[in-house]
Scaffold this active site. Structure first.
Site, short mmCIF file in Angstrom:
data_model
loop_
_atom_site.label_atom_id
_atom_site.label_comp_id
_atom_site.label_asym_id
_atom_site.label_seq_id
_atom_site.Cartn_x
_atom_site.Cartn_y
_atom_site.Cartn_z
N HIS A 158 -14.82 -20.74 25.78
CA HIS A 158 -13.73 -19.87 25.36
C HIS A 158 -14.10 -18.38 25.45
CE1 HIS A 158 -11.93 -23.48 23.54
NE2 HIS A 158 -12.99 -23.65 22.80
O1 RIB Z 1 -10.48 -21.73 19.36
C1 RIB Z 1 -11.68 -21.29 19.97
C2 RIB Z 1 -12.17 -20.05 19.30
O2 RIB Z 1 -12.43 -20.32 17.92
C3 RIB Z 1 -13.50 -19.55 19.88
O3 RIB Z 1 -13.59 -18.16 19.73
C4 RIB Z 1 -14.51 -20.21 19.00
O4 RIB Z 1 -15.75 -19.50 18.94
C5 RIB Z 1 -13.82 -20.14 17.67
O5 RIB Z 1 -14.05 -18.85 17.11
#
Ligand code: RIB
Ligand code: CA
Length: 313
Positions: free
Chosen positions: A243
């Site tokens: 992500h």
């Molecule tokens: O949903 C994914 C996000 O939430 C990413 O940034 C992960 O690190 C959590 O913070």
């Protein structure tokens, strides 16, 4: 053209850690002015510890790391140890960081930096809940027009939610903060689950990172080996979605990504859909576009960039 000035606001988290390593490995393109930590994946004391561990793993201990807000603006904190483990960085062997926290609060650092740097030259890279940024905007509205761009990991539309059926974690934890950001007028680029679920750390990709044979490569591979288990089990995917590194990759090679400039509003009232990013992808309302909502990525090109940069640490 000089290196782009950025602040990374983060809640490490294994994927945050990889994003930090990617930024720290790219000083020619990115001038990392500071790291501000926020409560999210794990409580603030751990996110602030983990950010410093990552800096030490990269051998880059000259970047100031600040602690920011330890809870959302108006809600109790929701954390994600079920994804990231109790430490927030489960996987590799961890240590007590030697580098100290920078004096002062992360929110004040954001305000002071935007006030002192030339307007339009500082990019805010947000990898967690938007609490710190919203608190800075509330305290000092004059800084909003001075922001070059907010590049955030958050939200979901076609991919739907990961913490609830409707909401992605970063937005869900502090939906009021997200609403402040999306209504601020600041230029926003969003990396939602729609794109991050297309950049999966598959076993061959993790093996290529481990094969770098460096401390940073080993540290990253150990994190990703742990990080993948939740998504592989939940989605049946071939690896963990990277992500947060999408935010940094956008700054380094935007051509890897594609998206659409649309209106995004945040659900803050309904318990059923709290934190949903309602993206008007097909332009069915007269709401003004306020964000570049990224939907696709060249995954091979992303991992080529990531692996090549990690090799520099
Ligand atoms: O949903 C994914 C996000 O939430 C990413 O940034 C992960 O690190 C959590 O913070
Ligand atoms: Ca994060």
């Amino acid at each position: 053209m000089g290196a782009r000035k950025i602040i990374i606001d983060t809640d490490p988290g294994q994927d945050d850690a990889v994003a930090l390593l990617l930024a720290l490995a790219s000083p020619q393109e990115l001038d990392l002015l500071g790291i501000t930590c926020v409560a999210g994946n794990v409580p603030l004391d751990l996110t602030a510890k983990n950010a410093r561990i990552v800096c030490e793993a990269a051998g880059k201990t000259d970047v100031p790391v600040y602690a920011g807000k330890k809870a959302p603006l108006n809600r109790p904190l929701v954390t994600a140890e079920h994804v990231h483990g109790q430490t927030g960085l489960d996987g590799p062997e961890l240590w007590e960081p030697q580098m100290p926290l920078a004096a002062g609060n992360g929110v004040d650092f954001i305000i002071d930096t935007l006030r002192h740097e030339t307007p339009g030259t500082v990019t805010l890279c947000t990898l967690g809940p938007l609490t710190n940024i919203a608190a800075a905007f509330n305290t000092a509205p004059d800084i909003i027009d001075r922001v070059q761009e907010i590049v955030m990991m958050g939200g979901a539309y076609f991919e739907v939610g990961n913490i609830t059926p409707a909401a992605e974690f970063n937005i869900y934890v502090d939906p009021e903060a997200a609403e402040i950001i999306f209504r601020s007028g600041a230029p926003i680029t969003v990396m939602p689950l729609d794109v991050t679920h297309k950049v999966l750390a598959t076993k061959p990709r993790v093996a290529a990172i481990r094969a770098l044979g460096s401390k940073a490569g080993h540290f990253t591979a150990e994190m990703l080996d742990f990080f993948e288990r939740f998504d592989v089990e939940k989605y049946g995917s071939e690896g963990g979605p990277l992500h947060d590194p999408c935010v940094i990759a956008w700054l380094l090679k935007p051509e890897l990504f594609s998206g659409r400039h649309v209106n995004v509003e945040i659900e803050t009232q309904s318990d059923l859909t709290l934190g949903m990013t309602v993206a008007d992808w097909w332009g069915v309302t007269d709401r003004q576009p306020n964000a570049l909502f990224i939907g696709d990525a060249d995954a091979e090109g992303f991992f080529k960039l990531l692996t090549e940069r990690l090799a520099r640490l």
